[in-house]
Motif scaffolding. Sequence first.
Motif, PDB file in Angstrom:
ATOM      1  N   MET A 107      14.760  50.638  69.469  1.00 47.64           N
ATOM      2  CA  MET A 107      15.248  49.344  69.964  1.00 47.64           C
ATOM      3  C   MET A 107      15.437  48.392  68.788  1.00 47.64           C
ATOM      4  SD  MET A 107      16.157  47.422  72.506  1.00 47.64           S
ATOM      5  CE  MET A 107      15.562  48.272  73.954  1.00 47.64           C
ATOM      6  N   ARG A 108      16.600  47.740  68.746  1.00 49.21           N
ATOM      7  CA  ARG A 108      16.853  46.761  67.699  1.00 49.21           C
ATOM      8  C   ARG A 108      15.985  45.516  67.908  1.00 49.21           C
ATOM      9  NH1 ARG A 108      23.346  46.228  67.102  1.00 49.21           N
ATOM     10  NH2 ARG A 108      22.684  45.229  65.158  1.00 49.21           N
ATOM     11  N   PRO A 109      15.626  44.811  66.848  1.00 49.22           N
ATOM     12  CA  PRO A 109      14.825  43.588  67.008  1.00 49.22           C
ATOM     13  C   PRO A 109      15.462  42.584  67.973  1.00 49.22           C
ATOM     14  CG  PRO A 109      14.919  44.222  64.704  1.00 49.22           C
ATOM     15  CD  PRO A 109      15.849  45.142  65.436  1.00 49.22           C
ATOM     16  N   SER A 110      16.804  42.539  67.988  1.00 46.34           N
ATOM     17  CA  SER A 110      17.520  41.599  68.852  1.00 46.34           C
ATOM     18  C   SER A 110      17.720  42.118  70.266  1.00 46.34           C
ATOM     19  CB  SER A 110      18.885  41.293  68.242  1.00 46.34           C
ATOM     20  OG  SER A 110      19.674  42.485  68.182  1.00 46.34           O
ATOM     21  N   LYS A 111      17.300  43.373  70.515  1.00 46.38           N
ATOM     22  CA  LYS A 111      17.476  44.041  71.814  1.00 46.38           C
ATOM     23  C   LYS A 111      18.938  44.370  72.111  1.00 46.38           C
ATOM     24  CE  LYS A 111      13.046  43.485  72.730  1.00 46.38           C
ATOM     25  NZ  LYS A 111      12.599  42.812  71.496  1.00 46.38           N
ATOM     26  N   ARG A 112      19.799  44.255  71.113  1.00 44.17           N
ATOM     27  CA  ARG A 112      21.211  44.606  71.329  1.00 44.17           C
ATOM     28  C   ARG A 112      21.402  46.122  71.286  1.00 44.17           C
ATOM     29  NH1 ARG A 112      24.284  42.591  66.743  1.00 44.17           N
ATOM     30  NH2 ARG A 112      22.329  42.079  65.685  1.00 44.17           N
ATOM     31  N   ALA A 113      22.484  46.587  71.922  1.00 48.67           N
ATOM     32  CA  ALA A 113      22.882  47.981  71.792  1.00 48.67           C
ATOM     33  C   ALA A 113      23.364  48.240  70.370  1.00 48.67           C
ATOM     34  CB  ALA A 113      23.982  48.312  72.796  1.00 48.67           C
ATOM     35  N   ALA A 114      23.384  49.495  69.962  1.00 50.07           N
ATOM     36  CA  ALA A 114      23.754  49.833  68.586  1.00 50.07           C
ATOM     37  C   ALA A 114      25.143  49.337  68.223  1.00 50.07           C
ATOM     38  CB  ALA A 114      23.659  51.343  68.384  1.00 50.07           C
ATOM     39  N   ASP A 115      26.070  49.319  69.184  1.00 48.12           N
ATOM     40  CA  ASP A 115      27.453  48.926  68.917  1.00 48.12           C
ATOM     41  C   ASP A 115      27.766  47.518  69.418  1.00 48.12           C
ATOM     42  OD1 ASP A 115      27.345  49.379  71.621  1.00 48.12           O
ATOM     43  OD2 ASP A 115      29.184  50.576  71.716  1.00 48.12           O
ATOM     44  N   GLU A 116      26.736  46.707  69.610  1.00 48.23           N
ATOM     45  CA  GLU A 116      26.927  45.369  70.186  1.00 48.23           C
ATOM     46  C   GLU A 116      26.937  44.289  69.109  1.00 48.23           C
ATOM     47  OE1 GLU A 116      24.750  42.447  73.507  1.00 48.23           O
ATOM     48  OE2 GLU A 116      24.040  44.495  73.159  1.00 48.23           O
ATOM     49  N   LEU A 117      27.974  43.461  69.133  1.00 48.03           N
ATOM     50  CA  LEU A 117      28.034  42.297  68.256  1.00 48.03           C
ATOM     51  C   LEU A 117      27.057  41.224  68.723  1.00 48.03           C
ATOM     52  CD1 LEU A 117      31.920  41.820  68.031  1.00 48.03           C
ATOM     53  CD2 LEU A 117      30.458  42.579  66.149  1.00 48.03           C
ATOM     54  N   ARG A 118      26.679  40.344  67.816  1.00 48.58           N
ATOM     55  CA  ARG A 118      26.026  39.121  68.248  1.00 48.58           C
ATOM     56  C   ARG A 118      27.038  38.267  69.010  1.00 48.58           C
ATOM     57  NH1 ARG A 118      23.704  37.244  62.472  1.00 48.58           N
ATOM     58  NH2 ARG A 118      25.544  38.410  61.788  1.00 48.58           N
ATOM     59  N   ALA A 119      26.594  37.214  69.660  1.00 50.86           N
ATOM     60  CA  ALA A 119      27.532  36.296  70.310  1.00 50.86           C
ATOM     61  C   ALA A 119      28.391  35.643  69.238  1.00 50.86           C
ATOM     62  CB  ALA A 119      26.763  35.240  71.093  1.00 50.86           C
ATOM     63  N   VAL A 120      29.703  35.761  69.365  1.00 51.82           N
ATOM     64  CA  VAL A 120      30.647  35.250  68.361  1.00 51.82           C
ATOM     65  C   VAL A 120      31.497  34.156  68.975  1.00 51.82           C
ATOM     66  CG1 VAL A 120      32.575  35.818  66.828  1.00 51.82           C
ATOM     67  CG2 VAL A 120      30.731  37.476  67.160  1.00 51.82           C
TER      68      VAL A 120
ATOM     69  N   GLY B 161      16.691  54.541  61.272  1.00 49.63           N
ATOM     70  CA  GLY B 161      17.351  55.831  61.437  1.00 49.63           C
ATOM     71  C   GLY B 161      18.582  55.809  62.309  1.00 49.63           C
ATOM     72  N   GLN B 162      18.988  54.633  62.771  1.00 48.76           N
ATOM     73  CA  GLN B 162      20.127  54.516  63.685  1.00 48.76           C
ATOM     74  C   GLN B 162      21.222  53.669  63.062  1.00 48.76           C
ATOM     75  OE1 GLN B 162      19.385  52.182  67.235  1.00 48.76           O
ATOM     76  NE2 GLN B 162      20.843  53.373  68.442  1.00 48.76           N
ATOM     77  N   ALA B 163      22.472  54.076  63.235  1.00 49.31           N
ATOM     78  CA  ALA B 163      23.615  53.283  62.785  1.00 49.31           C
ATOM     79  C   ALA B 163      23.824  52.134  63.758  1.00 49.31           C
ATOM     80  CB  ALA B 163      24.873  54.143  62.703  1.00 49.31           C
ATOM     81  N   VAL B 164      23.881  50.908  63.229  1.00 49.64           N
ATOM     82  CA  VAL B 164      24.001  49.725  64.084  1.00 49.64           C
ATOM     83  C   VAL B 164      25.076  48.786  63.545  1.00 49.64           C
ATOM     84  CG1 VAL B 164      21.635  49.822  64.952  1.00 49.64           C
ATOM     85  CG2 VAL B 164      22.122  48.564  62.847  1.00 49.64           C
ATOM     86  N   LEU B 165      25.596  47.964  64.445  1.00 53.42           N
ATOM     87  CA  LEU B 165      26.690  47.039  64.134  1.00 53.42           C
ATOM     88  C   LEU B 165      26.173  45.613  64.025  1.00 53.42           C
ATOM     89  CD1 LEU B 165      29.878  46.695  64.024  1.00 53.42           C
ATOM     90  CD2 LEU B 165      29.741  46.239  66.482  1.00 53.42           C
ATOM     91  N   ASP B 166      26.710  44.862  63.063  1.00 52.46           N
ATOM     92  CA  ASP B 166      26.488  43.414  62.943  1.00 52.46           C
ATOM     93  C   ASP B 166      25.013  43.083  62.758  1.00 52.46           C
ATOM     94  OD1 ASP B 166      27.022  40.712  62.842  1.00 52.46           O
ATOM     95  OD2 ASP B 166      27.218  40.487  65.018  1.00 52.46           O
ATOM     96  N   LEU B 167      24.501  43.371  61.574  1.00 58.16           N
ATOM     97  CA  LEU B 167      23.086  43.178  61.283  1.00 58.16           C
ATOM     98  C   LEU B 167      22.721  41.701  61.168  1.00 58.16           C
ATOM     99  CD1 LEU B 167      23.827  46.118  60.234  1.00 58.16           C
ATOM    100  CD2 LEU B 167      21.918  45.840  58.658  1.00 58.16           C
ATOM    101  N   ASP B 168      21.636  41.306  61.824  1.00 63.11           N
ATOM    102  CA  ASP B 168      21.086  39.977  61.578  1.00 63.11           C
ATOM    103  C   ASP B 168      20.085  40.088  60.424  1.00 63.11           C
ATOM    104  OD1 ASP B 168      18.747  41.051  62.690  1.00 63.11           O
ATOM    105  OD2 ASP B 168      19.117  40.159  64.651  1.00 63.11           O
ATOM    106  N   TYR B 169      19.432  38.980  60.085  1.00 60.34           N
ATOM    107  CA  TYR B 169      18.584  38.987  58.894  1.00 60.34           C
ATOM    108  C   TYR B 169      17.427  39.974  59.006  1.00 60.34           C
ATOM    109  CZ  TYR B 169      15.395  37.579  55.224  1.00 60.34           C
ATOM    110  OH  TYR B 169      14.559  37.594  54.148  1.00 60.34           O
ATOM    111  N   LEU B 170      16.787  40.054  60.165  1.00 63.32           N
ATOM    112  CA  LEU B 170      15.658  40.961  60.318  1.00 63.32           C
ATOM    113  C   LEU B 170      16.061  42.403  60.049  1.00 63.32           C
ATOM    114  CD1 LEU B 170      13.735  39.585  63.442  1.00 63.32           C
ATOM    115  CD2 LEU B 170      12.960  39.627  61.060  1.00 63.32           C
ATOM    116  N   GLU B 171      17.218  42.801  60.543  1.00 60.46           N
ATOM    117  CA  GLU B 171      17.703  44.160  60.305  1.00 60.46           C
ATOM    118  C   GLU B 171      18.184  44.332  58.870  1.00 60.46           C
ATOM    119  OE1 GLU B 171      19.311  45.755  64.573  1.00 60.46           O
ATOM    120  OE2 GLU B 171      20.570  44.332  63.502  1.00 60.46           O
ATOM    121  N   ASP B 172      18.915  43.365  58.379  1.00 59.26           N
ATOM    122  CA  ASP B 172      19.477  43.451  57.035  1.00 59.26           C
ATOM    123  C   ASP B 172      18.381  43.597  55.986  1.00 59.26           C
ATOM    124  OD1 ASP B 172      21.522  43.423  55.101  1.00 59.26           O
ATOM    125  OD2 ASP B 172      21.300  41.264  54.819  1.00 59.26           O
TER     126      ASP B 172
END
Length: 237
Positions: A1-14, A169-180
């Motif tokens: 699970m991503r820290p933001s709870k987003r799906a792997a291919d989910e953008l942040r709100a833009v 270990g997972q490919a994810v889209l649109d990293l926020d600071y915690l992930e980056d």
Amino acid sequence: MRPSKRAADELRAVTLERSVSKHAEGSCLVKFGDTHVLCTASLEERIPPWLRGQGRGWVTAEYGMLPRATGERMRREASSGKQSGRTLEIQRLIGRSLRAIVDLPLLGERQISVDCDVIQADGGTRTAAITGAWVALHDCIEWMRARDMLAGKVLKDHVAAISCGIHGGQAVLDLDYLEDSDADTDANFVMTGAGGIVEIQGTAEGAPFTEAQFAELMELAKSGIARLVDLQKMAIS
């Protein structure tokens, strides 16, 4: 699970909010989640000296972070008398990305300067800046067209950017600071609306990544940028 709870291919709100600056010929406040960047495009009736007499224009960019864009106050770079290497790298990237989709001869001997000021940072400031800068540039060009300063298709395509990475270990889209800050691999992709690649920046922060992992990141980036281009189209419609 991503820290933001987003799906792997989910953008942040833009969001892309146009015409936020009273004086600039084009402007956009872009938000990728908690990363907020103010982009302004300014028309200048001048070009770099080395371009004079060539019958074409120029698009350039400047980038900076406000002192409290992050958790602790940063010293303004102007107060130290020079820009950091990171700042120079990012503003050159923004400039290259915009020039890739502008017909510079049709611009005439004029320069458009795009300023990208980070108001709040939570990862992905360069990708947000490029995506919002396109909107500001578009509106500057339309401002010129409305005054019969241009003819022809000056803006050839859209351009947008997104970060991707391998986190946990997972490919994810649109990293926020915690992930980056905790990613095994971090990459930035800049692409046009037609799918052309302008630039890819990828770095293994730990173990090297494989070609298969890169292909997975590339597919994520393509889908993310397609969505960003759709948002750009909606913003200017």
